[in-house]
Design an enzyme around this catalytic site. Structure first.
Site, PDB file in Angstrom:
ATOM      1  CD  GLU A 134      -1.881   2.501   1.619  1.00  0.00           C
ATOM      2  OE1 GLU A 134      -1.065   3.023   0.642  1.00  0.00           O
ATOM      3  OE2 GLU A 134      -2.271   2.775   2.517  1.00  0.00           O
ATOM      4  CD  GLU A 184       3.450   8.860   1.901  1.00  0.00           C
ATOM      5  OE1 GLU A 184       3.633   7.680   1.872  1.00  0.00           O
ATOM      6  OE2 GLU A 184       2.612   9.358   2.529  1.00  0.00           O
TER       7      GLU A 184
END
Length: 449
Positions: free
Chosen positions: A166, A175
């Site tokens: 995930e 990110e």
């Protein structure tokens, strides 16, 4: 700031960073802060409490025995170990979960032990890229790789059948964890092995005034506050930031378009930076304008609005104002690998809210569109428009456009900003008429995410 209240943060806001220590690079400093942000339990509760997210992974790992029964599974960024335990409960022969936060890796081991799965699940602490380098060094010295040896029940160095992670961030790519997933796929997955999820798409649509905080200030216990609205608009125009915020489907005012599709089984790191093709967004044609009166957008959810009616009330037959575009993503666990029970995790405004919410990119000023995609022409060439129309900018309230042409791009922040995990989102936009002719000035802007 012009958006509505944001959801719980996926990671805490980064404090101003001091210069890197004498033995650390700027990249290492950022990575250390990134992993430490996932050592707290609040963020894991937020993710686990996100039912659409967690349910999609559970279906993929527990409802697809053709994929998971007897398989070896690698869980990249395992956190509390929930996906690793799903895989074990789904019939996997052995599972390795990897996490870069030492404290949360310890918690994952305890969770695995406390649920009686220690015979199937192994938790490894470390940054995956560094673990891969260590394995290469060990193999050069004649020793088997630690991760690979742990993966196989018989202690062999077989690669994994399934890679699950995930990895998604705001706007999908915030990110930069996808880079790590690609590195794991290339080094540790068997040829033809499954990547979960295996397809990711990014979508765009226009949002209206109700998606912003502006309606709140129309009527605050019977008082108008246009100065606040003016300053919010100015701040949004100057800030250069994307606003991560939940947007309701009923506040979307245009059609939507897919601007990027990624095949996680074959893509490269280069594909994480892109500029999309142009697409034209037109006013919705499903009988919904997106700017209908909505008490939930008012002060106190409507209870703080005394019924004052000003110029802000929409004309039900007038043009629709588009205040910017909203980005979201979907990830597919497709029938390519999940043949028994394919599923999709969607962060669309039209679906159940997730902790990712959506990313809003505000225009400096709204673009007005003909409702239901009604025809709008430039009036040029054949002399069809009046003089006043030809002098008005296409997309203004006096001369609504047929649509707005947009192009979206994403790229990692430059090294000078010392945050390789942040994201820059580029947006180009221009109003167009029904013939596709551009009117007014083409605009372009970079939004920091």
């Amino acid at each position: 700031e012009i958006g509505t209240a944001p959801p719980p943060a996926r990671r805490p806001p980064a404090a101003r960073r001091p210069p890197p220590g004498p033995n650390k690079t700027a990249v290492q400093e950022v990575d250390d802060g990134y992993f430490s942000s996932y050592a707290a339990f609040d963020i894991h509760r937020t993710m686990l409490d996100d039912v659409p997210r967690t349910r999609a992974y559970r279906v993929a790992l527990e409802k697809n025995p053709t994929l998971t029964a007897g398989a070896t599974v690698l869980d990249v960024g395992c956190g509390t170990g929930i996906l690793s335990m799903f895989a074990a409960r789904g019939g996997a022969a052995s599972v390795v979960g990897v996490d870069g936060a030492a404290a949360i890796a310890d918690v994952a081991r305890a969770n695995v032990r406390d649920n009686g799965l220690s015979d199937k699940v192994t938790i490894v602490h470390g940054k995956l890229e560094e673990l891969l380098r260590e394995e290469e060094e060990e193999e050069g010295e004649g020793a088997g790789g630690g991760l690979l040896r742990a993966a196989a029940a018989d202690g062999s160095t077989s690669k994994f059948d399934v890679l699950v992670s995930e990895w998604m961030g705001y706007g999908l790519l915030y990110e930069s964890m996808l880079d790590t997933v690609i590195a794991a796929r290339d080094a540790l997955l068997k040829p033809g092995g499954a990547v979960l999820p295996d397809v990711a798409t990014i979508h765009v649509a226009g949002f209206g005034r109700n998606a912003t905080s502006l309606p709140f200030w129309d009527d605050v216990y019977g008082f108008q506050m246009p100065e606040v609205q003016s300053r919010l608009i100015q701040d949004a125009a100057r800030s250069g930031f994307a606003v991560v915020c939940p947007v309701k489907g009923e506040h979307v005012v245009t059609s939507s378009a897919e601007v990027q599709r990624l095949d996680l089984a074959t893509m490269t790191v280069k594909d994480t930076e892109f500029t999309s093709s142009e697409c034209v967004l037109t006013a919705r044609g499903d009988g919904v304008r997106g700017d209908e009166e909505d008490a939930s957008a008012r002060a106190g959810g409507g209870r703080g609005a005394d019924g004052f009616s000003g110029d802000s009330d929409p004309n039900p037959n007038g043009p629709v104002s588009c205040h910017g575009v909203v980005l979201w993503f979907d990830t597919e666990f497709s029938a390519r690998f999940c043949v028994d029970a394919p599923t999709t995790l969607s962060t669309s405004p039209y679906e159940e809210k997730t902790h990712w919410a959506q990313a809003m990119l505000h225009f400096p000023e709204p673009i007005f569109l003909h409702p239901d995609g009604c025809l709008a022409t430039t009036g040029g060439g054949g002399g069809g428009g009046s003089e006043s129309e030809s002098e008005s900018d296409l997309g203004g309230e006096a001369r609504p456009a047929h649509g707005v042409k947009v192009r979206v791009g994403m790229a990692k922040c430059d090294a000078a900003r010392n945050d390789h995990r942040a994201l820059d989102v580029s947006l180009e936009w221009v109003p167009v008429d029904a013939d596709g002719n551009e009117g007014g000035k083409r605009r372009a802007r970079i939004y920091k995410l």
